[in-house]
Design an enzyme around this catalytic site. Structure first.
Site, PDB file in Angstrom:
ATOM      1  N   ALA C  32      34.471  49.047  33.216  1.00 43.27           N
ATOM      2  CA  ALA C  32      35.714  49.083  33.369  1.00 43.27           C
ATOM      3  C   ALA C  32      36.465  48.313  34.605  1.00 43.27           C
ATOM      4  O   ALA C  32      35.492  48.012  35.548  1.00 43.27           O
ATOM      5  CB  ALA C  32      36.507  50.287  33.214  1.00 43.27           C
ATOM      6  N   THR C  33      37.549  47.461  34.305  1.00 47.50           N
ATOM      7  CA  THR C  33      38.197  46.872  35.541  1.00 47.50           C
ATOM      8  C   THR C  33      38.547  47.913  36.559  1.00 47.50           C
ATOM      9  O   THR C  33      39.082  48.855  36.496  1.00 47.50           O
ATOM     10  CB  THR C  33      39.361  45.970  35.054  1.00 47.50           C
ATOM     11  N   GLN C  34      37.709  47.605  37.669  1.00 44.71           N
ATOM     12  CA  GLN C  34      37.894  48.572  38.673  1.00 44.71           C
ATOM     13  C   GLN C  34      38.728  48.084  39.734  1.00 44.71           C
ATOM     14  O   GLN C  34      39.226  48.691  40.644  1.00 44.71           O
ATOM     15  CB  GLN C  34      36.509  48.957  39.392  1.00 44.71           C
ATOM     16  N   SER C  35      39.000  46.761  39.823  1.00 41.96           N
ATOM     17  CA  SER C  35      40.211  46.114  40.755  1.00 41.96           C
ATOM     18  C   SER C  35      40.571  44.750  40.225  1.00 41.96           C
ATOM     19  O   SER C  35      39.848  44.115  39.397  1.00 41.96           O
ATOM     20  CB  SER C  35      39.599  45.998  42.094  1.00 41.96           C
TER      21      SER C  35
END
Lengths: 264, 275, 270
Positions: C32-35
């Site tokens: 998933a988009t973590q940042s």
């Protein structure tokens, strides 16, 4: 030294970046972990009377030091037949992480609406209180980060207030404060609603001291008490302020009152 | 025993291109007592005759609220109707939760239409044995009335009747169809009840016990839009309306009243193969 | 000297360490988009008498690099609403595609596409409906630990045709206010806007021209003080009549005289 080893695998990127050696950090340590929670501040308060229950909350919504909104209600009517909740009999207040709080509100409201559809009558406050506990516990390992208070009139027509922790522990109480300024308001309530530490003047010392006789408060007294509690909280807590929303549950319906609070 | 060899399931066509199981399901609708629906520019009403299994029993409910802006009238198997009603209720709730608005009635009808169609195309499934009239209001053109049939057919109607002997009610509606659009709430209910009376057998009357009325309405647009939520009226609440249409005999159209059962049902028509 | 062509032009491993290729790993568990990676900065919006004004600059930054300087971050929806995106630009583009799909579905279903007598978008999702939908979308993504890394402003009219302005963030927190700002705007622009429109009543006194002027002033302050901002920006006005978006606004009458006295802005070293 390593760069002269002529061993691309050990020494740096090969033809594909995918073959590059991993950095010497534990898996995932590089990643900034997504925190699914925030605290949106604010405070709530509920007091049960003999034939009424008052639910209140301030209307400020914060994140960090920012005020996101000066009017964002925390107190909701629950279980009416229509979306405007004209004929609702229950009130829910939520404080903490507002996205979770509102999701919780909508879930409980849908359940009350389905209950009404299936049984042809509104849910009692006792039943709704138990159901709310179950909803909260169902998310025990990814909790709704919200402190909920449910208010209404019980089957005898007495004011009822149920308070919850985020994972569903609950009990019926005479009064409860929740949220950012709970620790500021609750001792005030203990003293003013339950007459804690109030004694008959001149009744003696030590064990001879006689507690002041407890009596249920009138609606007018409670409304003043709520405003005083919030005025105090606004002075001492930066996340509380802007407006005070009160819902008064009586046998004739739910009355909504809005009073301004300091906006600083 | 069987009418023919092609009605054992709903996945086999007859050589004439018919699916008998689906047509039989449409017959189940005609077993139910009659329900009438009419829509005007401001209101949509549903009226129904309730039946009691015997003198001592209660009357079977015919009208169900789905959401504050939609209600249904059923003819056929009540238990099947409950399944559809629950489904519609859930969908309306979910839509309101997701978008914060009344679910458009057409979207809701399409959902049950698709749901019913699946039952006509899979082995081991059974078509719903119920027909519905759905009355509702939304922001897409005000009040609506839809017909739903077990085949999955759905159609928007100005006015319609389904159920036993409903042809007589339809005949009344066809005669008066021009008037409905401009009708107010009370006029529309009166028309509904008159249509209902047409379908009654000789010695039956509309009574407070056997008559149900459901109303939903909307006035104004944009900022001034006010919705009258769908509400079902039973018992003494319908007494005045019944009184208002009692024995005025203005219709007098017994002459062309047909036997309801023999008329080809719309559902049968839609299942036929186009040529 | 490393003579192998695949290493030419790359940061030296002995200086910077080996390249961390795990960013490019396509196998393994779903990431998933973590940042956020490429980001947009503030979006600001203000209600006025008959609608809402919104603005955001056209910059998509890659960290501190001003990477893409022509990325409009405002879009219209169904001729009735304006949506402004702050935060991750790829998530914005995903949402943009998703919302386009949604608006096409809605346009087919609503009668207004064929009926010209009704106002634009009648019977379709209004700004309040759209905001609710986006809140549910972002909240469900956060529940799956796969957030869309954005803060979004939605502007338009609600069902009673009053101006509507609301925000939703990557955690699904939603709120409304007479004026709203994301990112640095919350600290820099919001106080300016609140000076003119503290309440809905005050906002209802503002004319369109006044509101546009305030927003332009705020964009200037943001450009002065937000290092990840740009002087090219988009400006949208939404009213009952529909949506107007201009994507090539240029900040005018800049004055950097104040900077000379401030350490860090100019050439001063002490």
């Amino acid at each position: 030294m390593a760069m002269f080893s002529q061993n691309p695998l050990m020494n740096g990127p090969n033809y594909s970046f995918n073959e590059a050696p991993r950095v010497n950090a534990p898996e995932g340590a590089r990643q900034h972990r997504f925190d699914p929670y925030t605290d949106n501040g604010g405070s709530t308060l509920a007091i049960a009377g003999a034939d009424f229950a008052i639910m209140a909350g301030d209307t400020r919504l914060t994140s960090g030091y920012s005020i996101n909104s000066r009017y964002h209600p925390k107190v909701f009517k629950i279980g009416g037949t229509t979306a405007d909740q004209k004929d609702a009999t229950l009130v829910l207040s939520v404080v903490g992480f507002m996205a979770d709080g509102e999701a919780l509100k909508e879930k409980l409201d849908s359940i009350c609406k389905m209950y009404r559809y299936r049984h042809g009558k509104a849910m009692s406050v006792e039943a709704c209180a138990r159901r709310l506990s179950i909803i909260l516990y169902q998310k025990r390992f990814f909790p709704y980060y919200a402190y909920a208070i449910l208010g209404g009139l019980d089957e005898q027509g007495k004011g009822a207030v149920y308070s919850y922790d985020p994972v569903g522990s609950y009990e019926r109480e005479q009064c409860r404060a929740g949220g950012a300024a709970a620790s500021l308001i609750m001792p005030f309530l203990d003293n003013q609603v339950n007459f804690k530490n109030q004694y008959e003047p001149g009744s003696g010392e030590g064990h001879a001291l006689q507690e002041r006789e407890r009596r249920p408060l009138t609606r007018a007294e409670v409304e003043i008490l709520v405003k005083d509690a919030f005025d105090g909280a606004v002075e001492r807590h930066i996340e509380v302020g802007d407006g005070l929303q009160m819902m008064v549950v009586t046998a004739t319906g739910i009355e909504e009152i809005y009073l301004p609070l300091k906006k600083d | 025993m069987f009418r023919n060899n092609y009605d054992n399931d709903s996945v086999t066509f007859s050589p004439q291109g018919r699916i008998f199981q689906v047509e039989y399901a449409a017959e189940a609708v005609k077993q139910g007592s009659v329900v009438v629906g009419i829509a005007s520019k401001t209101h949509a009403v549903l009226v129904a005759i309730k039946r009691n299994a015997e003198e001592l029993s209660s009357y079977q409910k015919k009208l169900f609220p789905i959401d504050e802006h939609v209600g249904i009238a059923i003819a056929g198997l009540t238990s099947d109707a409950r399944v559809l009603s629950n489904f519609m209720k859930q969908q309306c709730l979910a839509h309101r939760l997701t978008y914060g608005r009344d679910m458009p009635v057409r979207s809701l009808i399409d959902l049950i239409g698709d749901k019913a169609q699946v039952n006509t195309q899979h082995l081991g499934k059974r078509p719903y044995g119920v027909g519905l009239l759905v009355a509702g209001v939304d922001e897409r053109g005000g009040p609506h009335l839809f017909e739903f049939q077990p085949s999955g057919m759905t159609e928007e109607m100005v006015a319609f009747a389904i159920g036993a002997r409903s042809q007589m009610a339809r005949t009344y509606l066809e005669k008066n169809v021009e008037k409905f659009a401009e009708c107010g709430r009370e006029e529309l209910i009166a028309h509904g009840l008159k249509a209902l009376k047409e379908s009654l057998v000789q010695d039956r009357e509309l009574t407070v016990e056997n008559t149900s009325v459901g109303v939903v309405g909307v006035t104004g647009e944009g900022a001034k839009r006010v919705v009258e939520p769908f509400k079902v009226f039973d018992g003494q609440d319908v007494a005045a309306w019944i009184e208002a249409v009692a024995d005025d005999k203005e219709g007098g159209d017994d002459a062309e009243a047909e036997a309801g059962g023999d008329a080809p049902a719309p559902a049968g028509e839609t299942m036929e193969v186009d040529e | 000297m490393d003579h192998r062509p695949q290493n030419w032009g790359r940061p030296r491993d002995d200086v910077y360490g080996a390249y961390d290729g795990s960013y490019l790993q396509s196998s393994g568990p779903k990431q998933a988009t973590q940042s956020p990676i490429v980001t947009g900065t503030s979006v600001i919006a203000l209600k006025f008498k008959d609608g809402v004004v919104m603005a955001a600059d056209n910059l998509a930054s890659y960290g501190s690099l001003a990477r893409f300087t022509d990325v409009p971050r405002l879009r219209s929806f169904a001729e009735t609403s304006v949506i402004g995106f702050g935060g991750d630009v790829s998530d914005m583009q995903y949402l943009n595609r998703h919302l386009t799909d949604l608006s096409i579905d809605e346009a087919y279903a609503a009668p207004s596409s064929t009926d010209t007598t009704t106002s634009p978008g009648a019977g379709t999702l209004n700004a309040a409906n759209l905001h609710k939908y986006l809140q549910k979308l972002l909240y469900s993504r956060r529940n799956n630990f796969d957030p869309l890394w954005n803060q979004i402003l939605v502007a338009g009219l609600d069902s009673s045709e009053a101006p509507f302005l609301a925000s939703v963030d990557m955690r699904g927190t939603a709120f409304t206010s007479p004026s709203l700002a994301t990112g640095f705007g919350a600290a820099l622009a919001q106080p300016i806007m609140r000076r003119y429109a503290e309440t809905d009543e005050q906002a209802a006194q503002l004319s369109r021209e006044e509101a546009v002027k305030i927003i332009k002033e705020c964009m200037k302050v943001l450009y002065y003080r937000d290092a990840r901002s740009l002087d090219k920006y988009s400006l949208a006005v939404v009213t009952k009549a529909g949506v107007e978006i201009s994507e090539d606004e240029q900040l005018e009458q800049q004055s950097w005289a104040f900077a000379e006295r401030i350490k860090g802005y100019g050439t001063q070293t002490v």
